[in-house]
Write a protein that holds these residues in place. Sequence first.
Motif, PDB file in Angstrom:
ATOM      1  N   THR A   1       0.856  -1.187   0.000  1.00  0.00           N
ATOM      2  CA  THR A   1       0.000   0.000   0.000  1.00  0.00           C
ATOM      3  C   THR A   1       0.892   1.237   0.000  1.00  0.00           C
ATOM      4  N   TYR A   2       0.662   2.105  -0.955  1.00  0.00           N
ATOM      5  CA  TYR A   2       1.531   3.261  -1.124  1.00  0.00           C
ATOM      6  C   TYR A   2       0.698   4.402  -1.670  1.00  0.00           C
ATOM      7  N   VAL A   3       0.522   5.470  -0.897  1.00  0.00           N
ATOM      8  CA  VAL A   3      -0.387   6.538  -1.293  1.00  0.00           C
ATOM      9  C   VAL A   3       0.290   7.904  -1.127  1.00  0.00           C
ATOM     10  N   GLY A   4      -0.306   8.901  -1.774  1.00  0.00           N
ATOM     11  CA  GLY A   4       0.224  10.250  -1.637  1.00  0.00           C
ATOM     12  C   GLY A   4      -0.053  11.086  -2.868  1.00  0.00           C
ATOM     13  N   TYR A   5       0.799  12.090  -3.085  1.00  0.00           N
ATOM     14  CA  TYR A   5       0.628  13.013  -4.207  1.00  0.00           C
ATOM     15  C   TYR A   5       1.985  13.329  -4.833  1.00  0.00           C
ATOM     16  N   THR A   6       1.942  13.674  -6.107  1.00  0.00           N
ATOM     17  CA  THR A   6       3.143  14.077  -6.832  1.00  0.00           C
ATOM     18  C   THR A   6       2.830  15.281  -7.694  1.00  0.00           C
ATOM     19  N   CYS A   7       3.784  16.226  -7.762  1.00  0.00           N
ATOM     20  CA  CYS A   7       3.691  17.266  -8.783  1.00  0.00           C
ATOM     21  C   CYS A   7       5.021  17.344  -9.520  1.00  0.00           C
ATOM     22  N   LEU A   8       4.934  17.530 -10.818  1.00  0.00           N
ATOM     23  CA  LEU A   8       6.090  17.650 -11.696  1.00  0.00           C
ATOM     24  C   LEU A   8       6.023  19.006 -12.370  1.00  0.00           C
ATOM     25  N   PHE A   9       7.158  19.676 -12.508  1.00  0.00           N
ATOM     26  CA  PHE A   9       7.141  20.981 -13.154  1.00  0.00           C
ATOM     27  C   PHE A   9       8.518  21.310 -13.725  1.00  0.00           C
ATOM     28  N   SER A  10       8.525  22.086 -14.798  1.00  0.00           N
ATOM     29  CA  SER A  10       9.780  22.506 -15.408  1.00  0.00           C
ATOM     30  C   SER A  10      10.281  23.768 -14.715  1.00  0.00           C
ATOM     31  N   GLU A  11      11.562  24.051 -14.854  1.00  0.00           N
ATOM     32  CA  GLU A  11      12.107  25.273 -14.259  1.00  0.00           C
ATOM     33  C   GLU A  11      11.520  26.504 -14.942  1.00  0.00           C
TER      34      GLU A  11
END
Length: 292
Positions: A84-94
């Motif tokens: 079980t592995y939960v959470g959030y991710t955000c990816l963004f360029s410089e």
Amino acid sequence: MKEKEIRLVSEFNNELKLKGFKAFQIEDDTDATRLYSRKDFFKICLTTGNSKIHYADRSFESEDTILFFGNPHIPYSWETLSTTYVGYTCLFSEDFFKQTERSESLHQSPFFKIGGTPVLKITEEQRLFLNTIFKKMIEEQKSDYAFKDELIRNYINLIIHEALKLQPSENYEKHNNAASRITSVFLELLERQFPIETTDHPLQLKTAQDYAQNLNIHANYLNRSVKEITGKSTTTHISERIITEAKALLQHTDWNIAEIAHALGFEYPTYFNNFFKKLTGTNPKTLRETEV
């Protein structure tokens, strides 16, 4: 990878490159290990579960909630150890993150720079607060609000400022040899510049000074470390890798010599021809004709 999965990954990458930002919820291990072009995007993850992160020369293992900052130019990998592995991710360029030319580079951030602190332990209270910010980013990226990019940048800044208040995790395994650490990171960063996929995005890091600035260390220190560990100078490693890529482009693309020279960061084709001949003993045109 199955054809459907390849198509989904491709669609995800195309959307990410177009908008410069993407936030999503991690609901299972598949989302936790989603593929994307890491050499272009910074990453912030808020995750709960048993995982092990390998970041540059260090490794970190946790069974709790952590906040992770990933720099696309510093090698890292992620092992999900729990079911079980939960959470959030955000990816963004410089480019997305920087509002003005005077904005501080993300590479100088204590969380994103080499030798910095990419992993922070998060309490339950902090997790609930950060969850709210990630949820707002996910909602905002779907909205039609004219200034949503600016709002999302503010959310990213809020996460960074919250992180600055926290103490870094000390649960690291470290390499003892600093020269070995710097060398491994340099070689990984060098390899991340390739392959060159289009003439519209030429090679950006071309000199030892370029790599030293990107890694936030002095060029002399970088060169001493690389020379000590590999027996070759930083410049020699860069030149040899550029030659390897040049040969691949000459043999496997229909780009003309001028286009290849530009893609590899040479201002003029004659500079590329002289560089190529000095290192290989022949010129690019002759090599291409020989291979054909």
